[in-house]
Design an enzyme around this catalytic site. Structure first.
Site, PDB file in Angstrom:
ATOM      1  CG  LEU A   1      -1.986  -1.088   1.289  1.00  0.00           C
ATOM      2  CD1 LEU A   1      -2.610  -1.140   2.660  1.00  0.00           C
ATOM      3  CD2 LEU A   1      -3.041  -0.834   0.241  1.00  0.00           C
ATOM      4  N   GLY A   2       2.035   1.136   0.559  1.00  0.00           N
ATOM      5  CA  GLY A   2       2.895   2.315   0.606  1.00  0.00           C
ATOM      6  C   GLY A   2       4.130   2.047   1.434  1.00  0.00           C
ATOM      7  N   GLY A   3       5.021   3.027   1.426  1.00  0.00           N
ATOM      8  CA  GLY A   3       6.235   2.912   2.218  1.00  0.00           C
ATOM      9  C   GLY A   3       6.469   4.222   2.916  1.00  0.00           C
ATOM     10  N   GLY A   4       7.177   4.204   3.988  1.00  0.00           N
ATOM     11  CA  GLY A   4       7.415   5.451   4.693  1.00  0.00           C
ATOM     12  C   GLY A   4       8.707   5.370   5.463  1.00  0.00           C
ATOM     13  N   GLY A   5       8.883   6.323   6.352  1.00  0.00           N
ATOM     14  CA  GLY A   5      10.112   6.395   7.109  1.00  0.00           C
ATOM     15  C   GLY A   5      10.330   5.193   8.013  1.00  0.00           C
ATOM     16  CG  PHE A   6       8.552   5.028  11.153  1.00  0.00           C
ATOM     17  CD1 PHE A   6       9.647   5.340  11.935  1.00  0.00           C
ATOM     18  CD2 PHE A   6       7.585   5.992  10.951  1.00  0.00           C
ATOM     19  CE1 PHE A   6       9.777   6.580  12.518  1.00  0.00           C
ATOM     20  CE2 PHE A   6       7.706   7.235  11.530  1.00  0.00           C
ATOM     21  CZ  PHE A   6       8.801   7.543  12.316  1.00  0.00           C
ATOM     22  N   GLY A   7       8.853   1.978   7.552  1.00  0.00           N
ATOM     23  CA  GLY A   7       8.695   0.662   6.964  1.00  0.00           C
ATOM     24  C   GLY A   7       7.567   0.646   5.947  1.00  0.00           C
TER      25      GLY A   7
ATOM     26  CG  ASP B   1       6.621  11.308   9.117  1.00  0.00           C
ATOM     27  OD1 ASP B   1       6.872  12.286   8.381  1.00  0.00           O
ATOM     28  OD2 ASP B   1       6.740  10.136   8.729  1.00  0.00           O
TER      29      ASP B   1
ATOM     30  CE  LYS C   1       4.711   2.213   8.897  1.00  0.00           C
ATOM     31  NZ  LYS C   1       4.034   3.221   8.156  1.00  0.00           N
TER      32      LYS C   1
END
Ligand SMILES: *[C@@H]1O[C@H](CO)[C@@H](O)[C@H](O)[C@H]1NC(C)=O
Ligand SMILES: *[C@@H]1O[C@H](CO)[C@@H](O)[C@H](O)[C@H]1NC(C)=O
Ligand SMILES: *[C@@H]1O[C@H](CO)[C@@H](O)[C@H](O)[C@H]1NC(C)=O
Ligand SMILES: *[C@@H]1O[C@H](CO)[C@@H](O)[C@H](O)[C@H]1NC(C)=O
Ligand SMILES: *[C@@H]1O[C@H](CO)[C@@H](O)[C@H](O)[C@H]1NC(C)=O
Ligand SMILES: *[C@@H]1O[C@H](CO)[C@@H](O)[C@H](O)[C@H]1NC(C)=O
Ligand SMILES: *[C@@H]1O[C@H](CO)[C@@H](O)[C@H](O)[C@H]1NC(C)=O
Ligand SMILES: *[C@@H]1O[C@H](CO)[C@@H](O)[C@H](O)[C@H]1NC(C)=O
Ligand SMILES: *[C@@H]1O[C@H](CO)[C@@H](O)[C@H](O)[C@H]1NC(C)=O
Ligand SMILES: *[C@@H]1O[C@H](CO)[C@@H](O)[C@H](O)[C@H]1NC(C)=O
Ligand SMILES: *[C@@H]1O[C@H](CO)[C@@H](O)[C@H](O)[C@H]1NC(C)=O
Length: 821
Positions: A511-517, A628, A533
């Protein structure tokens, strides 16, 4: 009777005398800030600067038994346990007995004598050029941390013969120089310690490149792996590291004259205690001391990524950016020195568990296949060899061959050690085959005799059978627990990794990626849809992790995404959230396929997000700073009602925050200026990000992408969208102007009153000074119509910040195009 009182008086006087003389000695040795001709420092004696900021004496680092003469922070605020060492005299030549060693003035120089009274360190000034008379030479520790050797006690003819500011070790204090001497063609370097317990020169150093007027960081004084970019005198910043100036902590200046070139800096706010260091990690770091936490706060470091430090993990070591430890040995290798590795000195690298043996055939070798983004340095190409097989057999038969690779360019052989390896092989430029003894490689085809095989086989069979039964029981129990607990309110489900693996179909639907995983979509057996996540680089222990997770789980609010459960098995840490069918507001605002959110929805999103943040900031047991806030982290449920995601994660991932930040590249457009300034982060940092996000909600475009040629300004600089908003609010007088700020997709369909209100609130939120920004609860009240809002002032540094970032072509203020769950 009289006799008795006389005796008492005499005793009293004696006691008084002893006390007096005792206190005299104490005050003499602890208050001194100079060493004169007939004095010396030995044992626990120290000298202290006049304002007590710094102290000089013998120290030892950690558990090591070596003593060094050094200078450390003595400021009342900065803890002295462990000492923060700012300068070391004899970094290469320690002593073991500090009581029989002494620091004193000999022949016009400050020297350190070891246990057998031999000189092992000296200021090394040519005595003929100075006054060799020890009586008139004096050493003074100044308030700024500069140790100076002066000739002449007489104030009228003071000459500084030598000063520690000219010979920095790993710390660069305000006022000191990093210089290049044009006459002697020598550089003054800032060099890292060898390990956390050994101040000897390490491999990493910062130096001045006088030609480019820039800093370089080099490995072993040869291989450069970072540069600040050249100095821009007009804007007073480094072109590739403009944030060094923009944080308004350090006032850098560059001087170049006939004799020398140098950089120096002072503090804009002299009351801030700050230092710049070349760290054992190979990174340049800037820290400030925070009164609130009583700790050094890292606010800037370069290179940002640990694995960008050249050869950080040594020969045959591999650097891994995600997750600790950073350094690991290749399979079949182990650290050359485990104690050194434990002290963060990886320079020794790794060695084979079984050495390469020449001329003997008893040892069998195979190849460990690794991939790499860059070709490791120092290969020698053997042109004579034609095919892959020949290349391999050449390496196998030649005992000096460590590794080979074969590609379009032919066969490359490494007789040398393999340096600069990294686990991050996303580009997979090259495959390298490393020669390792067969027995050190995990192997699946071993048949060492029928008997052994049979015995092992039968034992294995029994073990497997028992394992299977055990597994089935566990499975059964987990399923039961799983089914039993999903309905329980207010408590988290502890998931089994296998179940999440199945639920997400092997983590296939991202679904997506971000700073934490990264986040994946999953469907649980009860057919409810979840977002899973996968956390990266969690540094916390199991117990602490569970505590933090249960804290996050206890936070429930209609504008916050609900955490349903978690999984913690070894290094696998996953969080399971409610799935939000409408994705993030970023996905709608910034993409053509997204919904066009009408004005009413946008206003409700701004209000709902504010409510969620108020809950985090003020209503939870422990105040939570989100850190964030961005359009990707505000999700929409089926009714397009906003829910804030990812709260509490910054704390969960833990470690020092700045490292987390460096990995949150996509977020920088929303970061409040104080993130770069070294002060403590408060809830007002979220307010800033909220303001930036609200402006994007209004315009439907990323602030950083939206710019307009300003007609009024002669230099033709583009105007940053938040600046346009402030200008139109404050200087513009037509309502039309304000409507121009609105997302064109809305065709001007918005409540002018609400739009103006939202612009004003956003503008208040992005003020430079956090004191000027409203609290989230005030924002909520304003949007609810309970409070009125005044006209905001123009945020001052915003435009400067934006201009310089653009000029410097730095990826700092732009966002990666990511979508989140
Ligand atoms: C050191 O020398 C100065 C003069 O040179 C003298 O006044 C002082 O008493 C001496 N101190 C000691 C401890 O000998
Ligand atoms: C010093 O040694 C003790 C025991 O050997 C150990 O527990 C401690 O962690 C060590 N400290 C450092 C800084 O290495
Ligand atoms: C003192 O230094 C000298 C010269 O470096 C060395 O020969 C001697 O062994 C040292 N003494 C001790 C006790 O380490
Ligand atoms: C020290 O002085 C002597 C004579 O004055 C000179 O020959 C020598 O080169 C000088 N050494 C240094 C390091 O400057
Ligand atoms: C200071 O130096 C001057 C000349 O260099 C000398 O005349 C004077 O006596 C000195 N004063 C003291 C207090 O030593
Ligand atoms: C660093 O360079 C020196 C020579 O310049 C060399 O002798 C030494 O082996 C190098 N160190 C490493 C770890 O490669
Ligand atoms: C910055 O440093 C320069 C050179 O030392 C000095 O002239 C200037 O006044 C400083 N600026 C501020 C704002 O402190
Ligand atoms: C350069 O060095 C010479 C001799 O040390 C000195 O006289 C001169 O003032 C210096 N020039 C500058 C600009 O510092
Ligand atoms: C070392 O590795 C880093 C990161 O993998 C890479 O960026 C760099 O170019 C490499 N350096 C050399 C000299 O190969
Ligand atoms: C390895 O290569 C670097 C340049 O890439 C060179 O400076 C160095 O001397 C080489 N080392 C050896 C041992 O060949
Ligand atoms: C092994 O490799 C070295 C260096 O590449 C070469 O000098 C030597 O001749 C080779 N030995 C054999 C037996 O091929």
């Amino acid at each position: 009777m009289q006799m008795l009182s006389l005796v008492t008086n005499i005793t009293l006087m004696a006691v008084l005398l002893i006390f007096l003389s005792f206190s005299l000695i104490v005050s003499l040795s602890s208050g001194a800030h100079t060493i004169t001709g007939n004095q010396s420092i030995s044992g626990d004696e120290t000298i202290t600067s006049k304002d007590e900021s710094f102290q000089l004496g013998f120290f030892k680092a950690g558990n090591s038994s070596n003593y060094y003469i050094g200078m450390w922070y003595n400021n009342k605020k900065v803890s002295r346990d462990p000492q923060t060492v700012a300068w070391v005299a004899n970094r290469q030549t320690p002593v073991s007995d500090r009581f029989s060693s002494q620091l004193k003035i000999v022949g016009g120089n400050l020297v350190l004598l070891n246990e057998s009274q031999s000189i092992i360190w000296s200021t090394g000034v040519n005595s003929s050029s100075s006054n060799s008379d020890s009586a008139t030479t004096v050493v003074i520790l100044l308030d700024d941390g500069n140790l100076v050797l002066r000739s002449g006690l007489n104030n009228s003819d003071i000459i500084n013969i030598w000063q520690s500011f000219d010979f920095p070790t790993h710390t660069w204090l305000p006022g000191a120089k990093i210089s290049y001497d044009k006459r002697t063609r020598t550089k003054k370097l800032l060099t890292s310690w060898k390990s956390t317990e050994d101040p000897a020169e390490g491999l990493f150093s910062l130096e001045l490149d006088p030609v480019g007027a820039q800093y370089l960081i080099k490995w072993n004084k040869t291989t450069q792996y970072w540069t600040s970019g050249s100095w821009n005198e007009k804007d007073k910043l480094f072109t590739l590291a403009p944030e060094m100036r923009l944080n308004y902590i350090y006032n850098f200046s560059y001087v170049s004259n006939k004799n020398e070139s140098y950089f120096t800096y002072s503090m804009y706010n002299p009351s801030i205690i700050s230092r710049s260091i070349m760290d054992v990690s190979g990174q340049m770091k800037q820290l400030t001391f925070l009164d609130t936490t009583q700790q050094w706060n890292l606010f800037w470091s370069q290179p940002r990524q640990q694995c960008d430090v050249y050869d950080y993990c040594g020969a045959f070591g591999s650097c891994r950016e995600s997750g600790l430890p950073f350094c690991n040995c290749l399979t079949g290798f182990s650290p050359r020195s485990q104690p050194e590795w434990d002290l963060s000195d990886f320079s020794g690298g790794c060695v084979r568990k079984t050495d390469l043996q020449c001329g003997r055939t008893s040892e069998k070798y195979e190849f460990l296949r690794i991939s790499s983004n860059n070709k490791p340095p120092n290969s020698s190409t053997s042109l004579a060899v034609g095919t892959y097989g020949e290349c391999e057999s050449y390496c196998l038969s030649n005992c000096s061959c460590n590794a080979y690779s074969y590609d379009n360019n032919g066969c490359s052989i490494w007789d040398t050690q393999l340096l600069n390896l990294s686990d991050d092989n996303s580009n997979k430029i090259i495959t390298i085959n490393v020669k390792v003894a067969s027995k050190d490689l995990p192997s699946d085809k071993k048949d060492n005799g029928v008997i052994i095989g049979a015995v092992v086989g039968s034992i294995l069979g029994v073990v497997l059978l028992m394992g299977l039964i055990w597994f089935l029981i566990i499975r059964w129990r987990n399923n039961r627990r799983f089914i039993g607990q999903t309905g329980v309110e207010g408590s988290l489900v502890s998931f089994v990794y296998r179940d999440l693996h199945t639920a997400t179909k092997n983590f296939s639907e991202k679904l997506g990626g971000g700073g934490f995983g990264s986040v994946f979509k999953g469907t649980l057996p009860d057919s409810s849809v979840v977002a899973v996540k996968k956390l990266e680089s969690v540094s916390q222990g199991e117990k602490q992790f569970r505590t933090e997770v249960s804290t996050i789980g206890s936070i429930q609010h209609m504008n916050l995404v609900r955490l349903r459960g978690f999984c913690s098995e070894g290094t696998s840490k996953l969080l399971v959230y409610d799935y939000m069918p409408n994705g993030s507001i970023g996905a709608h605002l910034f993409s053509k396929d997204g919904l066009v959110l009408d004005w009413k929805t946008r206003y409700q999103i701004a209000l709902g997000t504010a409510r969620g943040l108020v809950y985090l900031h003020e209503k939870c047991r422990d105040c939570i700073i989100h850190c964030d806030i961005k359009p990707e982290n505000v999700l929409l449920d089926a009714d397009l009602s906003p829910k804030v995601a990812d709260f509490g994660l910054a704390k969960l991932v833990g470690r020092d925050f700045s490292r987390v930040l460096t990995t949150m590249r996509g977020t920088r457009g929303y970061l409040a200026p104080e993130w770069l300034s070294g002060v403590a982060i408060t809830t007002k940092a979220d307010v800033y990000s909220y303001g930036m996000m609200t402006l994007e909600l209004i315009s439907g475009t990323r602030n950083s992408e939206q710019q307009q040629q300003s007609e009024s300004e002669e230099d033709g600089r583009k105007k940053f969208f938040p600046m346009q908003v402030a200008d139109i609010l404050i200087d513009g007088n037509k309502d039309d102007d304000i409507l121009k700020l609105l997302d064109p997709r809305l065709n001007g369909e918005a409540s002018l009153k609400e739009l103006t209100k939202l612009c004003k609130v956003a503008c208040w939120c992005i003020q430079d000074d956090e004191e000027d920004r409203p609290a989230m609860s005030q924002v909520e009240q304003i949007l609810d119509g309970v409070l009125d809002v005044n006209m905001p002032p123009k945020p001052r540094s915003l435009q400067l910040f934006y201009d310089n970032i653009n000029d410097a072509h730095v990826v700092f203020y732009t966002e990666e195009s990511s979508t989140s769950s």
